[in-house]
Design a protein around this motif. Structure first.
Motif, PDB file in Angstrom:
ATOM      1  N   PRO A   1     -13.245   7.842 -27.532  1.00 27.89           N
ATOM      2  CA  PRO A   1     -13.486   6.509 -28.102  1.00 27.89           C
ATOM      3  C   PRO A   1     -12.431   6.099 -29.114  1.00 27.89           C
ATOM      4  O   PRO A   1     -11.978   4.948 -29.116  1.00 27.89           O
ATOM      5  N   ALA A   2     -12.023   7.022 -29.984  1.00 29.94           N
ATOM      6  CA  ALA A   2     -11.026   6.683 -31.000  1.00 29.94           C
ATOM      7  C   ALA A   2      -9.691   6.315 -30.370  1.00 29.94           C
ATOM      8  O   ALA A   2      -9.037   5.349 -30.787  1.00 29.94           O
TER       9      ALA A   2
ATOM     10  N   LYS B   1     -18.312  -1.403 -22.320  1.00 27.81           N
ATOM     11  CA  LYS B   1     -19.100  -0.216 -21.947  1.00 27.81           C
ATOM     12  C   LYS B   1     -20.343  -0.688 -21.228  1.00 27.81           C
ATOM     13  O   LYS B   1     -21.214  -1.336 -21.815  1.00 27.81           O
ATOM     14  N   GLY B   2     -20.418  -0.405 -19.931  1.00 33.31           N
ATOM     15  CA  GLY B   2     -21.530  -0.881 -19.123  1.00 33.31           C
ATOM     16  C   GLY B   2     -22.577   0.187 -18.895  1.00 33.31           C
ATOM     17  O   GLY B   2     -22.344   1.384 -19.104  1.00 33.31           O
ATOM     18  N   GLY B   3     -23.750  -0.260 -18.463  1.00 38.74           N
ATOM     19  CA  GLY B   3     -24.848   0.652 -18.163  1.00 38.74           C
ATOM     20  C   GLY B   3     -24.634   1.363 -16.835  1.00 38.74           C
ATOM     21  O   GLY B   3     -23.942   0.862 -15.940  1.00 38.74           O
TER      22      GLY B   3
ATOM     23  N   THR C   1     -16.478   7.012 -19.855  1.00 38.82           N
ATOM     24  CA  THR C   1     -17.068   8.235 -20.400  1.00 38.82           C
ATOM     25  C   THR C   1     -18.514   7.978 -20.795  1.00 38.82           C
ATOM     26  O   THR C   1     -18.834   6.944 -21.395  1.00 38.82           O
ATOM     27  N   ARG C   2     -19.398   8.915 -20.494  1.00 41.55           N
ATOM     28  CA  ARG C   2     -20.813   8.741 -20.820  1.00 41.55           C
ATOM     29  C   ARG C   2     -21.087   9.099 -22.275  1.00 41.55           C
ATOM     30  O   ARG C   2     -20.350   9.847 -22.910  1.00 41.55           O
TER      31      ARG C   2
ATOM     32  N   VAL D   1     -20.989   7.640 -25.207  1.00 38.34           N
ATOM     33  CA  VAL D   1     -19.987   7.409 -26.259  1.00 38.34           C
ATOM     34  C   VAL D   1     -20.310   6.180 -27.107  1.00 38.34           C
ATOM     35  O   VAL D   1     -19.530   5.821 -27.979  1.00 38.34           O
ATOM     36  N   ILE D   2     -21.448   5.548 -26.870  1.00 37.56           N
ATOM     37  CA  ILE D   2     -21.743   4.315 -27.590  1.00 37.56           C
ATOM     38  C   ILE D   2     -21.810   4.554 -29.092  1.00 37.56           C
ATOM     39  O   ILE D   2     -21.244   3.788 -29.890  1.00 37.56           O
ATOM     40  N   SER D   3     -22.475   5.629 -29.517  1.00 39.84           N
ATOM     41  CA  SER D   3     -22.579   5.887 -30.953  1.00 39.84           C
ATOM     42  C   SER D   3     -21.209   6.127 -31.570  1.00 39.84           C
ATOM     43  O   SER D   3     -20.939   5.708 -32.706  1.00 39.84           O
ATOM     44  N   ASP D   4     -20.312   6.787 -30.816  1.00 43.95           N
ATOM     45  CA  ASP D   4     -18.954   7.004 -31.322  1.00 43.95           C
ATOM     46  C   ASP D   4     -18.200   5.688 -31.438  1.00 43.95           C
ATOM     47  O   ASP D   4     -17.503   5.442 -32.436  1.00 43.95           O
ATOM     48  N   LEU D   5     -18.324   4.829 -30.430  1.00 44.17           N
ATOM     49  CA  LEU D   5     -17.651   3.533 -30.479  1.00 44.17           C
ATOM     50  C   LEU D   5     -18.154   2.700 -31.651  1.00 44.17           C
ATOM     51  O   LEU D   5     -17.368   2.013 -32.328  1.00 44.17           O
ATOM     52  N   LEU D   6     -19.457   2.763 -31.905  1.00 44.68           N
ATOM     53  CA  LEU D   6     -20.036   1.951 -32.980  1.00 44.68           C
ATOM     54  C   LEU D   6     -19.612   2.426 -34.363  1.00 44.68           C
ATOM     55  O   LEU D   6     -19.837   1.716 -35.352  1.00 44.68           O
ATOM     56  N   SER D   7     -18.996   3.590 -34.445  1.00 41.56           N
ATOM     57  CA  SER D   7     -18.539   4.094 -35.744  1.00 41.56           C
ATOM     58  C   SER D   7     -17.094   3.704 -36.053  1.00 41.56           C
ATOM     59  O   SER D   7     -16.604   3.960 -37.152  1.00 41.56           O
ATOM     60  N   LEU D   8     -16.419   3.057 -35.099  1.00 41.97           N
ATOM     61  CA  LEU D   8     -14.980   2.821 -35.220  1.00 41.97           C
ATOM     62  C   LEU D   8     -14.663   1.462 -35.837  1.00 41.97           C
ATOM     63  O   LEU D   8     -13.936   0.642 -35.272  1.00 41.97           O
TER      64      LEU D   8
END
Length: 447
Positions: free
Chosen positions: A8-9, A154-156, A189-190, A192-199
């Protein structure tokens, strides 16, 4: 557009770098990219619809097993009701809109030879998290490129085949243009939403598109500003002065045109004087479309003698529920003020409507209801970026800042101040002996 399984980063950092390049491209270069994207998607129609059919088969099985809602399945179908053609048309509609970048919205002469401008500019990097709706990829890509924003999508998992097929086509098309491929990314990549939301260092705005649970999760999980709405609890107030034929037509369209949409009608508020005059005709028209009515005691009693209706006793929860199907809650109110109070207390600030021939009542309703869209004698289904003339939309916002309602190009722009001088320094200006006074002279926007 790139299909990326980068961290994600790394994906976000690449998008940030690409956004700086995209912001410098000419309107012509961005429009050429949209033309290429449209043409490539049109040529790959059969391939994309075949991928979408594979997603649909799995989704219908999941719905039959109770693992997926029918409303989500309906949103997934790219071949339904000309949705693919609408997606293509939306790209060209966005392309043909006026360039939103670099518009001068304020000019002020601070002093002779010291002029200030406020100009529109892209937000930067958008993160769009969405469920189903495969057309979202094309919609977002078109709006992002036109507005010179980079976008990470990021899609479902329910739309994976469709997402990948569309992304590959767009990526190949953009490779032949000046738009950097990293400017539009689909993250594969599965988990990873929480990681993306931290950026928040790289991502400037999050736009969630999907269920109320998804939107609430995103809003509660990030420091990045979020643009969106959790629910589409749209209400309609039926005033006794409304024209009967108009009332039936507008209510039926609002509820049944596309029940799974966030701008479909969920609550019908009926003036007690309209229970015997207008409601029976409206209810019969709804029944002809298969709508179930969840009624309070007064409205149920008024409809008891009307044949062919599906009537159920309403609960308090029904007036806070986004049904997304052929179910409509009905409640009796004493007048426009009670209708306004109910909507402001139970609604979601999306889109609400009054049906009346009384202009004063209509204006009172539209001033008093705290929603992003307030309508008079028009279907709630008009709450849509394409119908508003925005080309398409990134979503509907019920926010109180930046952008409200259907969000198109304008909602993806921010502004910066440009100051042009000749060596002036701030210490020269102020009050007192020997100080210069600011002119603060407003100038026309056009030179």
């Amino acid at each position: 557009m790139s299909l990326t399984n980068a961290s994600p980063a790394d994906a976000a950092q690449a998008a940030k770098s690409a956004s700086h390049i995209l912001a410098t491209l000419s309107a012509e270069a961005r429009n050429e990219a949209l033309t290429a994207m449209h043409d490539a998607l049109a040529a790959a129609r059969d391939e994309i619809l075949a991928a979408n059919a594979r997603d649909l088969e799995l989704a219908r099985q999941a719905a039959a097993d109770g693992k997926l809602s029918q409303s989500l399945v309906a949103r997934l179908d790219l071949g339904k009701k000309g949705k693919f053609d609408d997606m293509l048309k939306g790209i060209l509609d966005v392309r043909d809109l006026e360039d939103p970048v670099g518009r001068v919205t304020l000019r002020t002469r601070l002093d002779h030879g010291l002029e200030l401008e406020r100009v529109t500019c892209p937000i930067g990097v958008l993160l769009i998290i969405f469920e189903a709706r495969p057309e979202v990829i094309a919609n977002i890509a078109a709006l992002a490129i036109k507005s010179a924003n980079a976008a990470i999508l990021k899609g479902g998992k329910e739309s994976t085949e469709s997402f990948v097929a569309i992304s590959r086509v767009i990526s190949a098309a953009l490779d032949k243009t000046h738009v950097p491929n990293d400017a539009i990314q689909l993250v594969t990549t599965r988990d990873v939403i929480s990681d993306l939301l931290s950026l928040d260092r790289y991502i400037d705005l999050v736009i969630p598109r999907g269920s109320s649970d998804l939107v609430r999760h995103v809003k509660n999980s990030t420091r990045i500003p979020v643009l969106g709405h959790a629910d589409g609890l749209c209400a309609l107030y039926l005033d006794p002065s409304a024209d009967p034929a108009l009332a039936a037509e507008v209510v039926v369209d609002s509820k049944t045109n596309y029940p799974a949409a966030c701008n479909s009608l969920e609550t019908l508020l009926v003036h007690d004087a309209a229970l015997s005059t207008l409601l029976p005709g409206v209810a019969s028209a709804l029944a002809a479309k298969g709508v179930e009515l969840r009624c309070d005691p007064a409205s149920k009693a008024a409809l008891a003698a009307v044949p062919g209706l599906k009537l159920v006793d309403a609960t308090d929860a029904d007036y806070r529920t986004e049904f997304l199907n052929l179910t409509l809650a009905v409640k009796t109110v004493a007048g426009v003020d009670e209708a306004i109070a109910h909507i402001n207390a139970h609604g979601s600030h999306h889109t609400d409507c009054i049906l009346t021939s009384d202009a004063q009542q209509a204006e009172r309703f539209m001033a008093g209801v705290d929603s992003s869209g307030v309508y008079w004698n028009a279907s709630t289904r008009f709450a849509d970026g394409t119908r508003y003339g925005f080309g398409t939309e990134v979503g509907i916002s019920t926010n109180k800042i930046h952008s409200r309602g259907p969000v198109g190009l304008e909602g993806l722009m921010i502004y910066k101040y440009k100051l042009r001088g000749h060596g002036q320094v701030s210490a020269t200006y102020g009050e007192g002996e020997g100080k210069k006074r600011y002119l603060h002279e407003r100038l026309p926007l056009e030179h």
